[in-house]
Design a protein around this motif. Structure first.
Motif, short mmCIF file in Angstrom:
data_model
loop_
_atom_site.label_atom_id
_atom_site.label_comp_id
_atom_site.label_asym_id
_atom_site.label_seq_id
_atom_site.Cartn_x
_atom_site.Cartn_y
_atom_site.Cartn_z
N VAL A 1 17.93 63.19 45.20
CA VAL A 1 17.87 62.67 43.84
C VAL A 1 16.84 63.44 43.03
O VAL A 1 15.75 63.75 43.51
CB VAL A 1 17.54 61.16 43.82
N THR A 2 17.21 63.77 41.80
CA THR A 2 16.29 64.40 40.86
C THR A 2 16.01 63.41 39.74
O THR A 2 16.94 62.87 39.13
CB THR A 2 16.89 65.69 40.26
N LEU A 3 14.73 63.12 39.52
CA LEU A 3 14.31 62.22 38.45
C LEU A 3 14.02 63.05 37.21
O LEU A 3 13.14 63.93 37.22
CB LEU A 3 13.05 61.45 38.87
N GLU A 4 14.72 62.77 36.12
CA GLU A 4 14.56 63.52 34.88
C GLU A 4 14.23 62.58 33.73
O GLU A 4 14.58 61.40 33.76
CB GLU A 4 15.84 64.31 34.55
N LEU B 1 9.61 54.36 44.37
CA LEU B 1 10.81 53.53 44.50
C LEU B 1 11.98 54.35 45.05
O LEU B 1 12.75 53.86 45.88
CB LEU B 1 11.17 52.91 43.15
N ALA B 2 12.10 55.57 44.57
CA ALA B 2 13.18 56.43 45.06
C ALA B 2 13.03 56.70 46.55
O ALA B 2 14.02 56.76 47.30
CB ALA B 2 13.19 57.74 44.28
N LYS B 3 11.79 56.82 47.01
CA LYS B 3 11.55 57.08 48.43
C LYS B 3 11.84 55.86 49.31
O LYS B 3 12.00 56.00 50.52
CB LYS B 3 10.10 57.52 48.63
N ILE C 1 18.37 58.18 50.92
CA ILE C 1 17.87 59.27 50.07
C ILE C 1 17.02 60.20 50.92
O ILE C 1 16.06 59.78 51.56
CB ILE C 1 17.06 58.72 48.88
N ARG C 2 17.41 61.46 50.95
CA ARG C 2 16.79 62.43 51.85
C ARG C 2 15.71 63.28 51.18
O ARG C 2 14.87 63.86 51.85
CB ARG C 2 17.87 63.35 52.41
N GLU C 3 15.76 63.33 49.87
CA GLU C 3 14.77 64.14 49.14
C GLU C 3 14.66 63.62 47.72
O GLU C 3 15.66 63.21 47.13
CB GLU C 3 15.20 65.61 49.13
N VAL C 4 13.45 63.63 47.19
CA VAL C 4 13.22 63.23 45.80
C VAL C 4 12.59 64.42 45.06
O VAL C 4 11.55 64.93 45.47
CB VAL C 4 12.29 62.00 45.69
N ARG C 5 13.23 64.82 44.00
CA ARG C 5 12.73 65.93 43.19
C ARG C 5 12.23 65.37 41.85
O ARG C 5 12.96 64.65 41.17
CB ARG C 5 13.82 66.98 42.98
#
Length: 217
Positions: free
Chosen positions: A132-135, A150-152, A157-161
């Motif tokens: 997931v990419t947070l923009e 929260l994303a983690k 979800i394997r990766e947070v950008r």
């Protein structure tokens, strides 16, 4: 794989006890026991598949976990132990196989809606095979950090950008920033010797020098 190593000054002393005192300096074997005890006290089940080895104060974490959050907490909890000079993270996150991006996105959106810090309209989500990419633009560092955490916490979800920017206060002089940092360090319970830390601020960039007792500090 994430690798973070912090080198700190510390001394070790031996001795055998049934329970490790987390406030004293430890040798490698007792550091490993202390970390495992810390994991058990916080959440035995979540950390049950993570193995701990220590060599010369440098801790290596291996194994698997369901979420990026648990992986992050394992690093942070390890760094809390006195005598830990660094942490090498080799923990794998998530199950193998394709990810359901649509379901993961909806779950994360619900977490954002339920959280009082995060403004859902500030953040846009881009999903790609469990990554997931947070923009977008958020209103504070706290909102940015909360969205990241929260994303983690979402299983799968394997990766947070992080592509978020902060719409914050500008124009604060370096002298004011330095004064506030020094004041906050003085009252931070995790900082054992704030008077030994030298703080320098140059054009909004903070440089801190001095001895600390653990990687977390």
């Amino acid at each position: 794989m994430v690798c973070c190593v912090f080198f700190l000054g510390s001394n070790s002393r031996g001795g055998e006890k049934a329970i490790v005192d987390l406030t004293e300096e430890l040798d490698d074997a007792r550091i490993a026991v202390a970390i495992k005890q810390k994991f058990a006290w916080v959440d035995r089940r979540a950390f049950s598949s993570i193995d701990v080895t220590v060599h010369d104060g440098v801790t290596t974490l291996t194994g698997t976990t369901d979420t990026l959050w648990t992986q992050q907490r394992a690093r942070e909890l390890s760094q809390l132990i006195r005598g830990v000079r660094g942490v090498i993270d080799r923990v794998s996150v998530g199950a193998a196989g394709p990810a359901d991006d649509s379901a993961l996105k909806k779950q994360l959106e619900r977490l954002f809606l339920d959280d009082p810090v995060v403004e859902r309209k500030d953040i846009h989500l881009q999903m790609n095979e469990g990554r997931v990419t947070l923009e977008g633009q958020v209103q504070s560092w706290q909102e940015k950090q909360t969205a990241w955490n929260l994303a983690k916490m979402v299983k799968g979800i394997r990766e947070v950008r992080d592509a978020l920017t902060i719409h914050g206060v500008t124009g604060r002089p370096d002298s004011v920033l330095k004064e506030e940092i020094v004041r906050r360090l003085a009252f931070d319970v995790w900082v054992s010797g704030p008077s030994f830390l030298k703080v320098d601020v140059r054009e909004g960039h903070v440089i801190m020098k001095g001895p600390v007792d653990s990687a977390y500090e």
